[in-house]
Write a protein that holds these residues in place. Structure first.
Motif, PDB file in Angstrom:
ATOM      1  N   UNK A 102     -75.223  -3.687  21.315  1.00 46.09           N
ATOM      2  CA  UNK A 102     -75.098  -3.730  19.579  1.00 46.09           C
ATOM      3  C   UNK A 102     -74.014  -4.679  18.883  1.00 46.09           C
ATOM      4  N   UNK A 103     -73.099  -5.136  19.789  1.00 49.80           N
ATOM      5  CA  UNK A 103     -72.088  -5.822  19.017  1.00 49.80           C
ATOM      6  C   UNK A 103     -71.782  -7.352  19.580  1.00 49.80           C
ATOM      7  N   UNK A 104     -72.505  -7.659  20.635  1.00 47.67           N
ATOM      8  CA  UNK A 104     -72.665  -8.882  21.113  1.00 47.67           C
ATOM      9  C   UNK A 104     -74.101  -9.437  21.147  1.00 47.67           C
ATOM     10  N   UNK A 105     -74.880  -8.902  22.237  1.00 49.62           N
ATOM     11  CA  UNK A 105     -76.307  -8.974  22.305  1.00 49.62           C
ATOM     12  C   UNK A 105     -76.745 -10.399  22.765  1.00 49.62           C
ATOM     13  N   UNK A 106     -77.820 -10.511  22.898  1.00 44.93           N
ATOM     14  CA  UNK A 106     -78.427 -12.004  23.403  1.00 44.93           C
ATOM     15  C   UNK A 106     -78.563 -12.270  24.744  1.00 44.93           C
ATOM     16  N   UNK A 107     -77.840 -11.494  25.582  1.00 43.55           N
ATOM     17  CA  UNK A 107     -77.655 -11.360  27.146  1.00 43.55           C
ATOM     18  C   UNK A 107     -77.436 -10.230  27.809  1.00 43.55           C
ATOM     19  N   UNK A 108     -77.711 -10.239  28.880  1.00 42.56           N
ATOM     20  CA  UNK A 108     -77.414  -8.808  29.863  1.00 42.56           C
ATOM     21  C   UNK A 108     -75.931  -9.065  30.274  1.00 42.56           C
ATOM     22  N   UNK A 109     -75.110  -8.022  30.037  1.00 44.72           N
ATOM     23  CA  UNK A 109     -73.855  -8.255  30.429  1.00 44.72           C
ATOM     24  C   UNK A 109     -73.671  -8.237  32.040  1.00 44.72           C
ATOM     25  N   UNK A 110     -72.993  -9.160  32.463  1.00 48.02           N
ATOM     26  CA  UNK A 110     -73.120  -9.139  34.050  1.00 48.02           C
ATOM     27  C   UNK A 110     -71.813  -8.981  34.626  1.00 48.02           C
ATOM     28  N   UNK A 111     -70.516  -9.455  33.776  1.00 52.64           N
ATOM     29  CA  UNK A 111     -69.149  -9.542  34.379  1.00 52.64           C
ATOM     30  C   UNK A 111     -68.218  -8.420  33.680  1.00 52.64           C
ATOM     31  N   UNK A 112     -67.886  -7.552  34.487  1.00 57.67           N
ATOM     32  CA  UNK A 112     -66.900  -6.371  34.292  1.00 57.67           C
ATOM     33  C   UNK A 112     -65.824  -6.624  34.813  1.00 57.67           C
ATOM     34  N   UNK A 113     -64.671  -6.246  33.868  1.00 54.20           N
ATOM     35  CA  UNK A 113     -63.349  -6.079  34.441  1.00 54.20           C
ATOM     36  C   UNK A 113     -63.023  -4.761  34.087  1.00 54.20           C
ATOM     37  N   UNK A 114     -62.723  -3.816  35.026  1.00 51.42           N
ATOM     38  CA  UNK A 114     -62.010  -2.660  34.913  1.00 51.42           C
ATOM     39  C   UNK A 114     -60.598  -2.702  35.054  1.00 51.42           C
ATOM     40  N   UNK A 115     -59.801  -2.526  33.950  1.00 47.34           N
ATOM     41  CA  UNK A 115     -58.445  -2.364  34.175  1.00 47.34           C
ATOM     42  C   UNK A 115     -57.999  -0.766  34.303  1.00 47.34           C
ATOM     43  N   UNK A 116     -56.756  -0.968  35.019  1.00 47.06           N
ATOM     44  CA  UNK A 116     -56.260   0.413  35.238  1.00 47.06           C
ATOM     45  C   UNK A 116     -57.356   1.117  36.056  1.00 47.06           C
ATOM     46  N   UNK A 117     -57.805   0.314  36.956  1.00 48.20           N
ATOM     47  CA  UNK A 117     -58.894   0.778  37.611  1.00 48.20           C
ATOM     48  C   UNK A 117     -58.865   1.969  38.597  1.00 48.20           C
ATOM     49  N   UNK A 118     -57.654   2.189  39.145  1.00 50.48           N
ATOM     50  CA  UNK A 118     -57.634   3.427  40.140  1.00 50.48           C
ATOM     51  C   UNK A 118     -58.539   3.212  41.402  1.00 50.48           C
ATOM     52  N   UNK A 119     -59.235   4.304  41.613  1.00 47.60           N
ATOM     53  CA  UNK A 119     -60.433   3.867  42.783  1.00 47.60           C
ATOM     54  C   UNK A 119     -61.592   2.911  42.302  1.00 47.60           C
ATOM     55  N   UNK A 120     -61.565   2.250  41.157  1.00 46.03           N
ATOM     56  CA  UNK A 120     -62.530   1.547  40.729  1.00 46.03           C
ATOM     57  C   UNK A 120     -64.111   1.946  41.132  1.00 46.03           C
ATOM     58  N   UNK A 121     -64.214   3.178  40.773  1.00 45.74           N
ATOM     59  CA  UNK A 121     -65.507   3.755  41.142  1.00 45.74           C
ATOM     60  C   UNK A 121     -66.540   3.189  40.103  1.00 45.74           C
ATOM     61  N   UNK A 122     -65.932   3.040  38.723  1.00 42.69           N
ATOM     62  CA  UNK A 122     -67.144   2.233  37.918  1.00 42.69           C
ATOM     63  C   UNK A 122     -67.312   0.885  38.421  1.00 42.69           C
ATOM     64  N   UNK A 123     -66.433   0.240  38.685  1.00 42.63           N
ATOM     65  CA  UNK A 123     -66.758  -1.258  39.225  1.00 42.63           C
ATOM     66  C   UNK A 123     -67.756  -1.209  40.277  1.00 42.63           C
TER      67      UNK A 123
END
Ligand SMILES: C[S@@+](CC[C@H](N)C(=O)[O-])C[C@H]1O[C@@H](n2cnc3c(N)ncnc32)[C@H](O)[C@@H]1O
Length: 396
Positions: A102-123
């Motif tokens: 919605x707010x950037x678009x034009x490409x598939x998001x590939x690179x994530x940074x999970x701050x305060x990641x704890x056990x980094x399940x999301x990553x």
């Protein structure tokens, strides 16, 4: 995260001058407050408190993955219980992707940074969704990071392992954070890392042809040549760990600077409502354990509060204060101002009203209505409880 979260009804709150949800049929994102729902079989099934090896919801790892992590009769890890009761990475990813489009678009998001990641399940879930994806996790709790390596990352195999970098350090000084690596996995052939043992042969990081530089354990984040991040997130109210305004702005600046020069988003969550400013105890029952959210105190002068998460496993085994957080409960306008000060060009607020914590039965069993979706709103009247996502957009 239950499957019921996928059913969408027309929001009953449209017509109050609010923009209806543009998000489709999604899993809801995770939050300690907005606990995942019971699955149908949870409510129908056996109500005994016997610990089993069953997964409680489909939020994080696949159900099969959950089995075997927890042997009948043994005490599960507090991290495992946290992931089952609080986290819903599929919902998080679905919202993150849509915010990005919605707010950037034009490409598939590939690179994530999970701050305060704890056990980094999301990553780790992020890496599963696309083989081109990379993730960086940052947290200063070494125990959580190591638990991730042993329990989450070990499930996604060597390919996934080569696409995740976990750093031990403070979000206020990310460049000084140190790479954490798993010794056993390091031995797997073809990985992108070196083990602690062979780190002497490598001077910090070397360029490689894969998505990340090849880094030795203990390299700093500034040694690593990381792709500009498409998305940076700080979930489960983690920004409330920062108590000073100047720290919040500094943290947002670090996030802004780490985003891709092609544009990216920073996403965080926050909760509020009248119920968030008093003592409160909510509980949610899963087939094999009960999760408790306890607000022990709230200081209206500092807006500081202490939240403890407890778990009861079986009839008697209690893990009290499995996690305790000292938070400053930031208001949405304070967060927006700090994001602007840090350089974000536009800021969007997505809110979801939560069920009334005082309505009958809720103190005993807090069950979020999965059909109430997040909406992007400009105004929202105070309620007993709400949960919000704040999206900062960096269009360079
Ligand atoms: C509420 S937990 C959130 C964990 C995870 N993000 C989630 O969604 O469940 C907050 C985490 O932030 C970490 N943390 C708190 N302050 C930090 C700081 N200044 N730098 C790095 N990590 C921090 C804690 O160690 C903890 O793992």
């Amino acid at each position: 995260m239950g499957k019921s979260g996928k059913k969408t009804k027309e929001s009953h709150r449209q017509g109050r001058g609010r923009r209806g949800s543009e998000l489709g049929d999604d899993d809801l994102p995770s939050s300690a407050y907005d606990a995942p729902p019971r699955r149908q079989e949870d409510s129908d099934g056996d109500d005994s408190d016997e610990a089993t090896a069953e997964g409680e919801h489909d939020g994080g790892a696949e159900e099969g993955d959950l089995q075997g992590q927890w042997q009948v009769g043994s005490m599960p890890s507090k991290f495992h219980l946290y992931q089952l009761s609080v986290q819903s990475p599929k919902g998080d990813i679905s919202y993150l992707q849509k915010f990005f489009l919605m707010y950037v678009g034009g490409r598939v998001p590939l690179h994530l940074q999970e701050d305060f990641c704890g056990t980094a399940l999301l990553s780790t879930e992020w890496l599963r969704t696309d083989t081109r994806r990379t993730a960086v996790g940052l947290d200063f709790d070494r125990e959580s990071l190591e638990w991730c390596l042993e329990n989450n990352l070990s499930k996604i195999g060597a390919d996934g392992y080569s696409r995740l970098l976990l750093f031990d350090g403070n979000v206020l000084q990310p460049n000084e954070s140190r790479l954490v690596k798993q010794k056993i996995s390091d031995l797997v052939q073809g990985l992108n890392f070196t083990s602690d043992d062979d780190s002497t042969e490598m001077n910090s990081c070397e360029q490689s042809d894969s998505s990340f530089t090849k880094c030795a354990a203990n390299s700093t984040m500034s040694d690593a040549v990381l792709p500009g991040r498409d998305i940076i997130c700080a979930f489960n109210y983690s920004c409330c760990c920062l108590h000073k305004r100047k720290d919040l702005v500094l943290y947002f600046r670090h996030a802004f600077n780490a985003l891709s020069k092609r544009g990216g988003i920073f996403v965080m969550d926050v909760y509020g409502g009248t119920s968030s400013e008093c003592k409160l105890r909510l509980q949610r029952r899963f087939p094999s354990f009960t999760y408790f959210w306890e607000q022990e105190e709230f200081d209206i002068i500092t807006r500081e509060t202490r939240i403890s998460l407890h778990f009861q496993v079986g009839k008697k085994q209690m893990i009290r204060h499995a996690f305790t957080y000292h938070w400053r409960l930031w208001s949405i306008p304070e967060i927006k101002d700090c994001l602007e000060e840090a350089g974000f060009k536009s800021i969007h607020v997505w809110i979801r009203e939560m069920p009334d914590t005082k309505s009958s039965g809720n103190a005993k069993e807090y069950t979020a209505d999965r059909d109430v979706k997040y909406e992007e709103l400009q105004r929202f009247n105070q309620a007993d409880a709400w949960n919000a996502y704040i999206v900062g957009v960096a269009n360079m």
